[in-house]
Design an enzyme around this catalytic site. Structure first.
Site, PDB file in Angstrom:
ATOM      1  N   ASP A 282     -10.933  60.008  38.441  1.00 49.19           N
ATOM      2  CA  ASP A 282     -10.708  59.422  39.761  1.00 49.19           C
ATOM      3  C   ASP A 282     -11.683  60.056  40.727  1.00 49.19           C
ATOM      4  O   ASP A 282     -12.077  61.207  40.530  1.00 49.19           O
ATOM      5  CB  ASP A 282      -9.275  59.694  40.257  1.00 49.19           C
ATOM      6  CG  ASP A 282      -9.142  61.060  40.895  1.00 49.19           C
ATOM      7  OD1 ASP A 282      -9.017  62.053  40.150  1.00 49.19           O
ATOM      8  OD2 ASP A 282      -9.223  61.154  42.140  1.00 49.19           O
TER       9      ASP A 282
ATOM     10  N   CYS B 119     -19.481  40.732  40.033  1.00 46.89           N
ATOM     11  CA  CYS B 119     -18.496  40.820  41.111  1.00 46.89           C
ATOM     12  C   CYS B 119     -18.787  39.727  42.144  1.00 46.89           C
ATOM     13  O   CYS B 119     -19.886  39.174  42.180  1.00 46.89           O
ATOM     14  CB  CYS B 119     -18.505  42.203  41.759  1.00 46.89           C
ATOM     15  SG  CYS B 119     -19.852  42.506  42.920  1.00 46.89           S
TER      16      CYS B 119
ATOM     17  N   CYS C  65     -24.405  42.273  37.509  1.00 50.66           N
ATOM     18  CA  CYS C  65     -23.018  42.479  37.936  1.00 50.66           C
ATOM     19  C   CYS C  65     -22.374  41.130  38.248  1.00 50.66           C
ATOM     20  O   CYS C  65     -22.998  40.289  38.902  1.00 50.66           O
ATOM     21  CB  CYS C  65     -22.991  43.372  39.179  1.00 50.66           C
ATOM     22  SG  CYS C  65     -21.335  43.702  39.807  1.00 50.66           S
TER      23      CYS C  65
ATOM     24  N   CYS D 104     -21.958  40.316  44.351  1.00 50.60           N
ATOM     25  CA  CYS D 104     -23.245  40.025  43.723  1.00 50.60           C
ATOM     26  C   CYS D 104     -23.407  38.540  43.436  1.00 50.60           C
ATOM     27  O   CYS D 104     -24.521  38.034  43.366  1.00 50.60           O
ATOM     28  CB  CYS D 104     -23.397  40.847  42.449  1.00 50.60           C
ATOM     29  SG  CYS D 104     -23.600  42.607  42.808  1.00 50.60           S
TER      30      CYS D 104
ATOM     31  N   ASP E  48      -1.067  61.896  42.965  1.00 50.32           N
ATOM     32  CA  ASP E  48      -1.241  63.336  42.828  1.00 50.32           C
ATOM     33  C   ASP E  48      -0.042  64.007  43.486  1.00 50.32           C
ATOM     34  O   ASP E  48       0.793  63.342  44.090  1.00 50.32           O
ATOM     35  CB  ASP E  48      -2.552  63.775  43.476  1.00 50.32           C
ATOM     36  CG  ASP E  48      -2.541  63.567  44.972  1.00 50.32           C
ATOM     37  OD1 ASP E  48      -3.320  64.230  45.673  1.00 50.32           O
ATOM     38  OD2 ASP E  48      -1.746  62.726  45.456  1.00 50.32           O
TER      39      ASP E  48
ATOM     40  N   HIS F 142     -18.199  45.681  45.209  1.00 50.76           N
ATOM     41  CA  HIS F 142     -19.244  45.901  44.209  1.00 50.76           C
ATOM     42  C   HIS F 142     -19.141  47.283  43.570  1.00 50.76           C
ATOM     43  O   HIS F 142     -19.262  47.415  42.349  1.00 50.76           O
ATOM     44  CB  HIS F 142     -20.646  45.730  44.794  1.00 50.76           C
ATOM     45  CG  HIS F 142     -21.679  46.242  43.850  1.00 50.76           C
ATOM     46  ND1 HIS F 142     -22.085  45.544  42.719  1.00 50.76           N
ATOM     47  CD2 HIS F 142     -22.311  47.438  43.776  1.00 50.76           C
ATOM     48  CE1 HIS F 142     -22.935  46.278  42.023  1.00 50.76           C
ATOM     49  NE2 HIS F 142     -23.097  47.434  42.636  1.00 50.76           N
TER      50      HIS F 142
END
Lengths: 274, 412
Positions: free
Chosen positions: B278, B320, B318, B323, B103, B348
């Site tokens: 975002d 990830c 999930c 998990c 930004d 996660h």
């Protein structure tokens, strides 16, 4: 993933495998230990087999806090690609988790996300200074995040049975800072032996404990006589190893522990152990 | 799916729409940036100071995150422009070889600094370190952002809090934003390596937004952002302005709604035609022990006692690493006590957001986005008490959340 360790110390028929000269072999089924070299000052090198993993000795344990290796996760630990080592899990952080693990049924190693690692359960955390005092005749106190938990052998064993570590440092009283009174030192020696005896006696009631190896804590502070007594008595018990305890109260201040101060007592102690 | 970048000499961004929802304004595109190909709609996790707190770049690669966001204000202070230039840019400094978006630094100044005054020249402020008078001009912002070297840079805009009451201020702001855009474009010396996005301003007035968008569209820019929102304005207005802004921007370029990160907000904005998002929310809430899920109520406060013996992973669907290896019960035992817990929940939550976008994209490609939205909302609101603003906004683009209800009624 971790670098592979060498094969088991023993072959299928139970014969010791190394082609190097062996000085001492301890074969207990759950934990095997061999000393292969002894140096001039008595230093030794060898291998320890725990949970079917062979570790070269001496080797450092990976300390956990609440089951987490500080600032790491299972994922980031793997990225480090370290040679595999065993985890040190201080009981003090898990003292209130007995019922959780009883329901969970898969043991402490699984619970903390590291099911394939060999686990060593200690009572206190060597990485944090232990608070002194708050003991009873048949118990000690451990601290978890400012909460005090009173631990006797029965409570300890219930936890160990639910947690199923591979190697257990038996409940002991190691609260003997350098300025401890003679009375405190003798108390620590006496209680530790009582705890050990009770652990060994009662563990028959817990079939889940059949596969864990046990280590007895040798106490005595800096008192030669107390150390002698503790070492010789502990050595008579059916344990697979010894914790040389009671020289400090854990935590960052151990960095300033002066070897000269403890040298005599320390070497006397180890000299009395098998 | 090829992840590597690759652009022509004259443009650092290619935006290729591969699917359009035949009901709403949602679309899927492949956005090719210098460092990676990004599938849109995309959620960009925020790594303010050149890192997602508690994660290393390798973990983001393993989650297949293609682009993340960093803040110019913070990086400009620390490590600073000189260090970043010497390191060869932020990508090298932080060891991340996929895409980055920065930004302009303007928003942080306005929100973080007590004494901040905006003039035509730039943003006047007092240095937080030594109190000296500093100025962030459009040129200076571009200079710092070029040192950082992100694939996408944002113009310095005259951002006004959307709940501001003075209409004249909004009027001033949107005209100045266009003037500052031109200054940014002039100052931008690497259009082949870095993209510069303008930001549509105009407060909460549809007319002003349309006009601003029109002005920005006249410039040769590779994409657009919609800013000045998610600052406390009511949700109905928020949706209206996002819709109007998106409608006024060309179809062939990406539209980035800044600061949007809650699940429902994202899905509604996707339906309204947005491509990029975002927000610090997923990563910040993770550090407070809150894990994002698709089930009602949308997050699990892992500190709560009810998770003490809950041996399920955060989300069974999930994949990830958290998990795959940890239970809610374990996380409950360490959350707020060990840093590792923050890392675990952060992984996660990032995975969750990326999964959400992936599922949305797949449904658009298969032209079943309205069904996806209805299912998604029903899982979050099983009692069908949908937030009115979301239901209305979706209805406005042809997505009826009650469609399956009426179907069920017909059947019985």
């Amino acid at each position: 993933s971790a670098r592979p360790l060498q094969d088991s110390l023993f072959d299928a028929e139970g014969r010791f495998r190394s082609d190097r000269h062996r000085h001492l072999v301890v074969k207990s089924g759950t934990m095997n230990f061999v000393i292969e070299h002894i140096g001039k000052a008595g230093e030794r090198a060898g291998h320890l087999e725990l949970k079917s993993k062979v570790f070269p000795t001496p080797f450092p344990l990976l300390r956990t806090k609440g089951g987490a290796i500080p600032n790491l996760t299972r994922e980031t630990l793997e990225y480090l690609n370290l040679p595999e080592t065993a985890l040190l899990i201080p009981y003090q952080y898990h003292a209130t988790q007995t019922d959780i693990l009883q329901q969970y049924k898969k043991g402490l190693g699984n619970f903390i996300g590291l099911p394939t690692s060999a686990t060593v359960l200690s009572v206190e955390d060597p990485g944090e200074e232990s608070r002194t005092g708050y003991h009873g005749n048949k118990n000690i106190s451990v601290w978890n995040n400012c909460n005090r938990e009173v631990i006797d052998v029965r409570r300890f064993l219930k936890f160990v049975s639910a947690a199923k570590p591979d190697l257990v440092l038996a409940l002991c009283d190691g609260d003997t800072p350098p300025d401890a009174t003679k009375k405190r030192v003798n108390k620590a020696v006496k209680k530790s032996l009582e705890f050990l005896d009770t652990c060994l006696e009662l563990k028959a009631e817990y079939p889940r404990l059949a596969e864990s190896a046990w280590i007895g804590g040798v106490q005595g502070g800096l008192d030669s006589a107390a150390r002698q007594y503790s070492a010789t008595e502990t050595a008579k018990r059916p344990v697979q190893g010894f914790l040389v305890d009671g020289f400090h109260r854990n935590g960052p201040t151990t960095e300033t522990l002066c070897w000269q101060t403890i040298q005599t007592t320390f070497t006397e102690t180890t000299g009395l152990l098998p | 799916m090829c992840v590597g970048g690759g652009t022509s000499a004259t443009t650092a961004l290619r935006f290729n729409v591969v699917a359009k929802c035949t009901t709403s304004r949602a679309r899927v595109a492949e956005m090719t940036l210098p460092h990676s190909v990004v599938d849109t709609p995309v959620f960009m996790p925020v790594g303010t100071q050149g890192t997602l707190k508690g994660l290393i770049p390798q973990q983001l690669v393993d989650l297949d995150c293609r682009i993340m966001l960093s803040n110019t204000y913070h990086l400009g202070n620390r490590p600073g422009e000189e260090v970043l230039l010497a390191a060869g840019g932020l990508h090298k400094f932080m060891n991340w070889d996929r895409s980055l978006l920065t930004d302009s630094g303007g928003f942080q100044m306005v929100s973080l600094l007590k004494l901040c005054e905006i003039t035509e020249e730039g943003v006047n402020f007092e240095s937080p370190y030594d109190g000296s008078k500093c100025m962030l001009t459009p040129e200076r912002s571009i200079e710092i952002q070029q040192a950082i070297g992100a694939d996408i840079m944002m113009q310095l805009d005259d951002v006004v809090d959307a709940t501001h009451t003075d209409a004249a201020r909004f009027e001033e702001a949107r005209h100045r934003t266009v003037r500052w855009l031109d200054r940014c474009i002039t100052a931008h010396t690497r259009p082949d390596k870095q993209n510069l996005f303008p930001i549509v301003q105009g407060g909460l007035s549809e007319e002003k937004r349309r006009d601003c968008a029109e002005q920005l569209t006249k410039r040769a820019v590779p994409g657009f952002a919609i800013g000045g929102l998610s600052g406390g304005e009511d949700k109905d207005t928020f949706c209206k302005i996002v819709k109007v802004s998106a409608e006024s921007l060309p179809d062939t370029k990406p539209r980035y709604v800044m600061g949007v990160g809650h699940q429902v907000d994202i899905i509604v904005c996707v339906a309204l035609g947005s491509d990029m998002f975002d927000c610090v929310f997923p990563t910040r809430t993770a550090r407070f022990g809150s894990a994002l899920v698709f089930e009602h109520p949308g997050d699990l406060n892992l500190k709560k006692a009810k998770f003490r013996t809950d041996f399920r992973p955060i989300d069974e669907s999930c994949n990830c690493s958290t998990c795959a290896n940890y239970t809610r019960a374990y996380l409950h035992s360490v959350v707020t006590k060990e840093n590792s817990a923050c890392h675990l929940v952060t992984v996660h939550n990032v995975a969750h957001q990326l999964n959400l976008m992936k599922r949305a994209r797949e449904s658009i490609k298969e032209d079943r986005f309205p069904d996806f939205v209805a299912e998604f909302m029903e899982r979050l609101y099983p009692d069908h008490q949908y937030p009115a603003w979301a239901e209305n906004a979706l209805k406005g683009v042809g997505i009826n959340l009650r469609h399956s209800e009426s179907k069920a009624v017909e059947k019985s």
